[in-house]
Design an enzyme around this catalytic site. Structure first.
Site, mmCIF file in Angstrom:
data_model
loop_
_atom_site.group_PDB
_atom_site.id
_atom_site.type_symbol
_atom_site.label_atom_id
_atom_site.label_comp_id
_atom_site.label_asym_id
_atom_site.label_seq_id
_atom_site.Cartn_x
_atom_site.Cartn_y
_atom_site.Cartn_z
ATOM 1 N N ASN A 9 37.540 50.457 19.307
ATOM 2 C CA ASN A 9 38.339 49.668 20.248
ATOM 3 C C ASN A 9 37.917 48.216 20.080
ATOM 4 O OD1 ASN A 9 39.620 48.483 22.390
ATOM 5 N ND2 ASN A 9 38.439 49.527 23.994
ATOM 6 N N TRP A 10 38.760 47.472 19.365
ATOM 7 C CA TRP A 10 38.380 46.087 19.050
ATOM 8 C C TRP A 10 38.509 45.166 20.259
ATOM 9 C CZ3 TRP A 10 40.720 44.674 13.546
ATOM 10 C CH2 TRP A 10 40.192 45.559 12.599
ATOM 11 N N LYS A 11 39.210 45.592 21.276
ATOM 12 C CA LYS A 11 39.480 44.757 22.457
ATOM 13 C C LYS A 11 40.108 43.422 22.012
ATOM 14 C CE LYS A 11 35.837 47.224 24.778
ATOM 15 N NZ LYS A 11 34.890 47.285 25.869
ATOM 16 N N HIS A 98 42.201 52.269 30.142
ATOM 17 C CA HIS A 98 40.822 51.804 29.920
ATOM 18 C C HIS A 98 40.300 51.147 31.205
ATOM 19 C CE1 HIS A 98 37.447 49.472 28.388
ATOM 20 N NE2 HIS A 98 37.440 50.285 27.348
ATOM 21 N N GLU A 100 38.712 48.520 31.724
ATOM 22 C CA GLU A 100 38.980 47.072 31.820
ATOM 23 C C GLU A 100 40.401 46.830 32.319
ATOM 24 O OE1 GLU A 100 37.706 46.102 27.826
ATOM 25 O OE2 GLU A 100 35.645 46.553 28.445
ATOM 26 N N GLU A 170 34.329 57.297 29.633
ATOM 27 C CA GLU A 170 33.591 56.047 29.448
ATOM 28 C C GLU A 170 33.007 55.589 30.780
ATOM 29 O OE1 GLU A 170 35.127 53.812 25.734
ATOM 30 O OE2 GLU A 170 36.345 53.214 27.429
ATOM 31 N N GLY A 176 29.689 48.062 27.118
ATOM 32 C CA GLY A 176 29.282 46.703 26.758
ATOM 33 C C GLY A 176 27.949 46.290 27.346
ATOM 34 N N SER A 216 28.707 51.840 24.861
ATOM 35 C CA SER A 216 27.527 51.455 24.067
ATOM 36 C C SER A 216 27.147 52.486 23.000
ATOM 37 C CB SER A 216 26.335 51.131 24.982
ATOM 38 O OG SER A 216 26.647 50.026 25.807
HETATM 39 P P1 PGA Z 1 31.334 49.395 24.035
HETATM 40 O O1 PGA Z 1 32.838 49.585 24.567
HETATM 41 O O2 PGA Z 1 31.138 50.378 22.909
HETATM 42 O O3 PGA Z 1 31.261 47.970 23.582
HETATM 43 O O4 PGA Z 1 30.417 49.693 25.172
HETATM 44 C C1 PGA Z 1 33.433 50.859 24.620
HETATM 45 C C2 PGA Z 1 34.825 50.739 25.188
HETATM 46 O O5 PGA Z 1 35.043 49.972 26.132
HETATM 47 O O6 PGA Z 1 35.751 51.432 24.729
#
Ligand code: PGA
Length: 253
Positions: A9-11, A98, A100, A170, A176, A216
């Site tokens: 997931n590059w965001k 997600h 976010e 998640e 993150g 993470s």
């Molecule tokens: P992360 O993000 O691996 O940087 O913790 C995972 C995600 O949000 O899909």
């Protein structure tokens, strides 16, 4: 079918040229690797990069995903991108719900459910995200919270479409932050999610669902996480932007 999946997931990261280079590098590194139908590599890239990246990667090795889609079909929704538009450029997977998007953009379980419907209508596999906050875990409500998220999101999903759905657990406190759930914590939740699916549908269907862990994930912890019975791979944020590290995660599948 229950597959092993490493999804990046590059965001909102990389400019177009950087993203294309990253995808090309990954494509090259995957050259010697046998990926059978039961193992998949997926990269969820920014909308602006999708067409270019689809053109440079081998679709048999890397499936390209979007990170979101609109809950609506089409029309006066300024700034939105529909699942049909994504389908028309070759997108195979879409991340839905997600944390976010839920936290920053106010996506509710109802919106998540509508976005799932958009994926099914367009024969796209949704990667449905769920997960609890730190507060919810510390007050030992995590199993209940995630169970409710799953039930609400799947309220309109029939037995055909559930089998096209990938779930990603998640925990918000692990995204993150460098603080990964232990393999035991993740396994406990994955088993709970699988049991919830068994209650809503059947045990056989629950056994066939792919459930990914995210939060993470890195090259040092992926093998131990993926070794757990109910963990079928990962949804990887930060570490998917480093091609060698993402390759190591793929190899630990
Ligand atoms: P992360 O993000 O691996 O940087 O913790 C995972 C995600 O949000 O899909």
């Amino acid at each position: 079918m229950r597959r092993k999946i490493a999804a990046g997931n590059w965001k909102m990261n990389t400019l177009l040229n950087e993203g294309v280079t990253l995808a090309e590098e990954l494509n090259t590194l995957l050259d010697g690797i046998e990926l059978y139908d039961d193992k998949r590599v997926v990269i969820a890239v920014p909308y602006t990069h999708i067409s270019s990246i689809i053109n440079v990667v081998d679709y048999k090795k890397i499936a390209v995903a979007a990170q979101n889609c609109s809950q609506f079909d089409n029309g006066a929704y300024t700034g939105e991108i529909s699942a049909l538009m994504l389908k028309s450029i070759g997108v195979q997977y879409i991340i839905v719900g997600h944390s976010e998007r839920r936290q920053i953009f106010g996506e509710t379980d109802d919106i998540v459910s509508q976005k799932l419907t958009q994926c099914y209508k367009n024969a796209i596999f949704p990667i449905l995200c769920c997960g609890e906050s730190l507060n919810e875990r510390e007050s030992v409500k995590h199993l209940e919270i995630v169970g409710t998220q799953i039930k609400n999101a799947l309220q309109n999903v029939d037995t055909f479409n559930i089998q096209r759905t990938i779930i990603a657990y998640e925990p918000i406190w692990a995204i993150g932050t460098g603080r990964t759930a232990t393999p035991e914590q993740a396994q406990e939740m994955h088993a709970h999610i699988r049991n919830t699916i068994a209650d809503l549908y059947t045990k056989e269907i629950a056994n066939e669902i792919t459930i990914l862990y995210g939060g993470s994930v890195n090259a040092a912890n992926s093998a131990n996480l993926f070794a757990k019975e109910d963990i079928d791979g990962g949804l990887v944020g930060g570490a998917s932007l480093k091609v060698n590290e993402f390759m190591q995660i793929i190899e630990s599948l």
